[in-house]
Design an enzyme around this catalytic site. Structure first.
Site, PDB file in Angstrom:
ATOM      1  CB  CYS A 252      -0.906  -0.015   1.228  1.00  0.00           C
ATOM      2  SG  CYS A 252      -1.870   1.495   1.459  1.00  0.00           S
TER       3      CYS A 252
ATOM      4  CG  HIS B 181      -5.096  -2.248   2.695  1.00  0.00           C
ATOM      5  ND1 HIS B 181      -4.348  -2.827   3.691  1.00  0.00           N
ATOM      6  CD2 HIS B 181      -4.559  -1.010   2.509  1.00  0.00           C
ATOM      7  CE1 HIS B 181      -3.402  -1.988   4.073  1.00  0.00           C
ATOM      8  NE2 HIS B 181      -3.520  -0.868   3.372  1.00  0.00           N
ATOM      9  CD  GLU B 182      -5.134   1.323  -0.402  1.00  0.00           C
ATOM     10  OE1 GLU B 182      -5.152   2.402   0.235  1.00  0.00           O
ATOM     11  OE2 GLU B 182      -4.130   0.578  -0.458  1.00  0.00           O
TER      12      GLU B 182
ATOM     13  CG  HIS C 269      -0.586   0.679   6.887  1.00  0.00           C
ATOM     14  ND1 HIS C 269       0.338   1.399   6.161  1.00  0.00           N
ATOM     15  CD2 HIS C 269      -1.540   0.314   5.994  1.00  0.00           C
ATOM     16  CE1 HIS C 269      -0.037   1.457   4.898  1.00  0.00           C
ATOM     17  NE2 HIS C 269      -1.168   0.815   4.770  1.00  0.00           N
TER      18      HIS C 269
END
Length: 497
Positions: free
Chosen positions: A85, A217-218, A227
């Site tokens: 990421c 995730h985003e 994170h």
């Protein structure tokens, strides 16, 4: 080897520049990496002392579960070179656990949020991308008080966009093609997630980069999560692989609940990661044992489905991926059955389906094509390119409307009345969805119930439409409020999930 070459090699080994598995960044590149991802302060802050650099390396090693040597050894360089990421990891210190609410944008001060996919990655069907994005948002709504709705047009709280190279986020955030930083996101309340359009995205198991897990995730970032240092967490900076375990770890769940609280019923719903490895197909060997088999039978109850219709005996047909369920009039759901055993040649992931009360035929729609079956036999001339006759590509919903004795297709804010005989568009259509008072755009399926009302479905919601008043008269959650959908266990007196 000459003395000069040998000396250069010894120096390289001493600096840890030879990675064991693949080349890694040089010391200056490693310093820029640590700056970019928040281990050495903000990018461009200047020269750092050896002590600061060593501490930053240790912090990075702690987050990535490497030995805390503080040295740019081969495993550390190898980890830096892996796709990840592009959002900064934030301030990390090996200290007692703290809340992972970001300090950059806080959180959303509402519980109902809209999202929009602004554009699409190349080579992936839009319909399947929408399913994956919807599932990614549902991961978070299943374990928190948040609810999400897709806005196909206009403004939205959260926007997902695919870019190539520099896209006005600063040169440090420019995408670099396959590998490297795959995506990055902005915290509330900017609500944006950006993805590298040049990445080899895929929604199939074992092929390319899994778009679903990167989107999920985003989305976590757009909701306010930083994170996670937990290795198997979805919010780890290095995207997890989907397997038999749940997609969200308890670290993810606690973090989102710290921000937004628990679901309204207080129960977090999760499915194993293997369910999400393929958005056109899924395996029936996910579960074992009687209890698990009952959960598999009601698998569609956990989330959304592709399409739904009903026949003359009031049996429901519910479609998802390459399988379908039959729910009898008494509300008992069958085990999932492969589409091709009932309708040979029908592709997975259909857009819409309708059973005709006039001809007793099943009509299926996907992309710009359509299929017509009498029983299990494909009618001559099918599949056909229906979009060439004015029908919409990727329709949201199909319905046989008894009052018109016609098929009706819904797409966005419009509906299309279709002659069953020629499968061509009737004159003066399409028309505005406002004719169906109270019906929202983007429904996923519809059917006529044996009592006469028409039920429309989208995500976990239903709308009951009165065909005489021509308006919506009720709405709610279909899995818990409509026992005939097969999601309610009458013997146990509870929902099947």
């Amino acid at each position: 080897m000459g003395a000069r070459a040998a000396g250069a090699l010894r120096a390289a080994l001493a600096l840890g520049l030879l990675a064991a598995a693949r080349p890694g960044p040089a010391p200056r590149e490693a310093e820029l990496f640590l700056e970019k991802y928040g281990y050495l302060g903000k990018p461009g802050t200047g020269t750092h002392s050896p002590a600061e650099f060593t501490e930053a390396v240790r912090d990075f090693q702690w987050v990535t579960h490497l030995p805390l040597s503080g040295v740019l050894d081969p495993p550390t360089l190898h980890q830096m070179a892996l796709p990840r990421c592009g959002t900064a990891d934030g301030e990390r210190r090996r200290a007692p656990r703290r809340r992972r609410a970001t300090q950059h944008g806080g959180r959303w001060y509402k519980r109902h949020l809209t999202y929009r996919v602004v554009n699409w990655p190349p080579y992936l069907p839009q319909h399947e991308v929408r399913l994956a994005v919807r599932a990614a948002f549902q991961l978070w709504s299943n374990v928190s008080s948040l609810l999400f709705w897709e806005a196909q047009h206009g403004p939205a709280d959260i926007r997902l966009t695919f870019f190539h190279g520099d896209h006005n986020d600063g040169l440090g955030n420019a995408f670099d093609g396959p590998g490297g930083a795959l995506a990055h996101a902005f915290f509330p309340r900017r609500g944006e997630a950006h993805f590298d359009s040049a990445e080899r995205w895929s929604l199939r198991r074992g092929k390319g980069r899994n778009l679903f897990i990167v989107v999920a995730h985003e989305v976590g970032h757009t909701l306010g999560l930083e994170h996670s240092p937990v290795k198997r967490a979805l919010m780890s900076p290095y995207y997890k692989k989907l397997g038999k375990d749940f997609v969200l770890s308890w670290d993810d769940i606690l973090a989102i609940q710290n921000l937004y609280g628990k679901p309204s019923k207080g129960l977090a719903t999760q499915l194993p990661g293997k369910v999400f490895t393929d958005f056109q197909d899924w395996s029936t060997d996910l579960y074992g044992g009687d209890q698990q088999q009952r959960s598999l039978s009601a698998y569609y109850c956990h989330s959304f489905f592709d399409a739904i219709t009903s026949d003359a005996d009031h049996n429901l047909y519910i479609f998802k991926g390459s399988h379908y369920w039959v729910v009898s009039g008494s509300g008992n759901a069958s085990d999932p059955q492969p589409l091709h055993t009932r309708w040979p040649g029908l592709p997975a992931g259909i857009d819409a389906c309708a059973w005709s009360q006039l001809t007793s035929r099943f009509y299926f729609f996907k992309g710009g094509r359509c299929w017509c079956y009498t029983g299990s036999s494909l009618e001559p001339g099918f599949p056909s390119k229906c979009s060439s006759r004015g029908l919409p590509r990727h329709p949201d919903t199909a319905l046989y409307f008894q009052q018109l004795r016609r098929l009706v297709l819904f797409k966005g804010s419009k509906y299309f009345v279709v002659s069953e005989e020629s499968l061509s568009l009737e004159p003066y259509y399409p028309r505005s969805l406002r004719d169906w008072q109270g019906l929202p755009p983007g429904t996923a399926g519809a059917l006529t119930h044996k009592h006469g009302s028409i039920y429309f479905f989208r995500d976990d919601q239903f709308w009951q439409f009165d065909h005489l008043k021509l308006q919506v008269v009720a709405s709610g959650k279909w899995a818990t409020q409509l026992p005939w959908m097969g999601c309610w266990d009458a013997n146990a007196g509870q929902v099947l999930f």
